[in-house]
Design a protein around this motif. Structure first.
Motif, PDB file in Angstrom:
ATOM      1  N   LEU A 115     -21.352 -38.008  25.133  1.00  0.00           N
ATOM      2  CA  LEU A 115     -22.374 -38.626  24.298  1.00  0.00           C
ATOM      3  C   LEU A 115     -21.854 -39.919  23.686  1.00  0.00           C
ATOM      4  CD1 LEU A 115     -25.221 -38.327  23.137  1.00  0.00           C
ATOM      5  CD2 LEU A 115     -24.221 -37.085  21.209  1.00  0.00           C
ATOM      6  N   PHE A 116     -20.681 -39.840  23.039  1.00  0.00           N
ATOM      7  CA  PHE A 116     -20.047 -41.008  22.433  1.00  0.00           C
ATOM      8  C   PHE A 116     -18.571 -41.012  22.822  1.00  0.00           C
ATOM      9  CE2 PHE A 116     -23.242 -39.906  19.022  1.00  0.00           C
ATOM     10  CZ  PHE A 116     -24.145 -40.891  19.398  1.00  0.00           C
ATOM     11  N   PRO A 117     -17.939 -42.181  22.773  1.00  0.00           N
ATOM     12  CA  PRO A 117     -16.492 -42.218  22.998  1.00  0.00           C
ATOM     13  C   PRO A 117     -15.760 -41.605  21.818  1.00  0.00           C
ATOM     14  CG  PRO A 117     -17.277 -44.374  22.321  1.00  0.00           C
ATOM     15  CD  PRO A 117     -18.497 -43.526  22.517  1.00  0.00           C
ATOM     16  N   PRO A 118     -14.529 -41.191  21.987  1.00  0.00           N
ATOM     17  CA  PRO A 118     -13.787 -40.593  20.872  1.00  0.00           C
ATOM     18  C   PRO A 118     -13.402 -41.637  19.828  1.00  0.00           C
ATOM     19  CG  PRO A 118     -12.365 -40.825  22.785  1.00  0.00           C
ATOM     20  CD  PRO A 118     -13.743 -41.195  23.240  1.00  0.00           C
ATOM     21  N   GLY A 119     -13.313 -41.173  18.582  1.00  0.00           N
ATOM     22  CA  GLY A 119     -12.772 -42.011  17.525  1.00  0.00           C
ATOM     23  C   GLY A 119     -13.772 -42.728  16.654  1.00  0.00           C
ATOM     24  N   LEU A 120     -15.071 -42.593  16.904  1.00  0.00           N
ATOM     25  CA  LEU A 120     -16.038 -43.254  16.031  1.00  0.00           C
ATOM     26  C   LEU A 120     -16.055 -42.543  14.680  1.00  0.00           C
ATOM     27  CD1 LEU A 120     -19.095 -43.852  18.416  1.00  0.00           C
ATOM     28  CD2 LEU A 120     -17.255 -45.442  17.806  1.00  0.00           C
ATOM     29  N   PRO A 121     -15.885 -43.264  13.565  1.00  0.00           N
ATOM     30  CA  PRO A 121     -15.865 -42.609  12.250  1.00  0.00           C
ATOM     31  C   PRO A 121     -17.231 -42.010  11.917  1.00  0.00           C
ATOM     32  CG  PRO A 121     -15.883 -44.989  11.999  1.00  0.00           C
ATOM     33  CD  PRO A 121     -15.700 -44.727  13.461  1.00  0.00           C
ATOM     34  N   VAL A 122     -17.199 -40.790  11.402  1.00  0.00           N
ATOM     35  CA  VAL A 122     -18.436 -40.089  11.073  1.00  0.00           C
ATOM     36  C   VAL A 122     -18.540 -39.797   9.586  1.00  0.00           C
ATOM     37  CG1 VAL A 122     -19.796 -37.993  11.450  1.00  0.00           C
ATOM     38  CG2 VAL A 122     -18.595 -39.065  13.362  1.00  0.00           C
ATOM     39  N   GLY A 123     -17.493 -39.167   9.017  1.00  0.00           N
ATOM     40  CA  GLY A 123     -17.563 -38.826   7.612  1.00  0.00           C
ATOM     41  C   GLY A 123     -16.320 -38.115   7.135  1.00  0.00           C
TER      42      GLY A 123
END
Length: 291
Positions: A237-245
């Motif tokens: 779905l998304f690449p690893p490492g995107l900040p979420v919370g």
């Protein structure tokens, strides 16, 4: 001559004493008389006031010049002091940026050497467009927003919607000039994430509350309050490492996450498309004969 002067002084002395004694009453009477005159002939009073103002204008202008000059000089001195403070701050900031630049160059060289050594595949290329949020469809049942870009700007379904702080959601509907973003707090949102330094895998599940929960954590996971939550990259779905919370609650088997995104000031979103070859999302989108 002296007799005449003495006579004038003798006549002026009682008049002066009488004037000092009844000065207040005279002023009140004069004011009352001016008020009556103003009521009787407003045009005359207005003309007299205008003429007096015109006559005093050069004097007022001349008197204001030194004041304006002094005020301007004081303002210039304050500006100079502020400029010196700003200059010192900019010098310090420039030095810090130079240090960061040197560190970044060294790390980039080290990273390139390690990638070459490990034959690591390069990161996925990014395609993005920045859009203004034009409508907020948030209510008791839906957490989504509309942005003023669509297919004509290269937006595709499934792209990540990011702010400067972190992941806000993903594109779920795309029109020619408008797209709908499903926020990570929506009850239909499910995002694979990694939690903490150990990278415990979980699913961030929205429930229409400001703090989504973590599902499918392993029983022996070491998740604690303050742990950082990022996308894991699982599922394509998304690449690893995107900040979420950040984890804010861990109690009775429930783990809550406070997103980094400021929902009260969600004005712009960056819609990012990642070219992620060979992942599940691409595999699902192909016909059966092509697999």
């Amino acid at each position: 001559m002296n007799k005449r002067t003495g006579k004038v002084v003798r006549l002026a002395t009682p008049l002066k004493a009488w004037t000092q004694r009844f000065a207040f009453l005279l002023l009140v009477g004069a004011a009352f008389g001016l008020m009556l005159l103003g009521k009787i002939d407003t045009v005359l009073i207005e003309r007299a006031r205008t003429q007096l103002a015109d006559a005093m204008a050069p004097l007022l202008d001349a008197a204001s010049e030194p004041v304006a000059t002094v005020n301007g000089t004081l303002e210039d001195m304050r500006d100079l002091a502020r400029m010196r403070e700003v200059n010192a701050m900019l010098r310090a900031e420039n030095q810090r940026l130079l240090d960061w630049r040197r560190s970044a160059i060294a790390l980039a060289a080290q990273n390139a050497a390690l990638r070459d050594l490990m034959k690591l595949a390069p990161d996925a290329e990014q395609r993005y467009v920045t859009a203004r949020v034009v409508a907020d469809q948030g209510n008791a049942f839906v957490r989504s927003v509309l942005v003023a870009v669509g297919k004509s700007a290269g937006v595709d379904k499934g792209q990540a919607a990011l702010t400067g702080s972190g992941l806000a959601g993903r594109v779920v509907e795309v029109g020619d000039k408008i797209s709908r973003i499903l926020l990570i707090t929506d009850i239909n949102s499910r995002i694979p994430v990694a939690v903490g330094a150990a990278g415990d895998k979980a699913i961030l599940a929205g429930d229409n509350s400001p703090k989504p929960s973590l599902m499918y954590l392993l029983p022996n996971s070491s998740v604690k309050v303050g742990d950082r939550v990022v996308t894991s990259g699982n599922g394509g779905l998304f690449p690893p490492g995107l900040p979420v919370g950040e984890v804010t609650e861990v109690a009775d088997g429930s783990v809550r996450v406070r997103p980094y995104v400021d929902w009260e000031h969600l004005d712009y979103l960056r819609l990012v498309g990642y070219d992620l070859p060979g992942l599940i999302a691409d595999f699902i989108g192909k016909p059966a004969t092509a697999r």
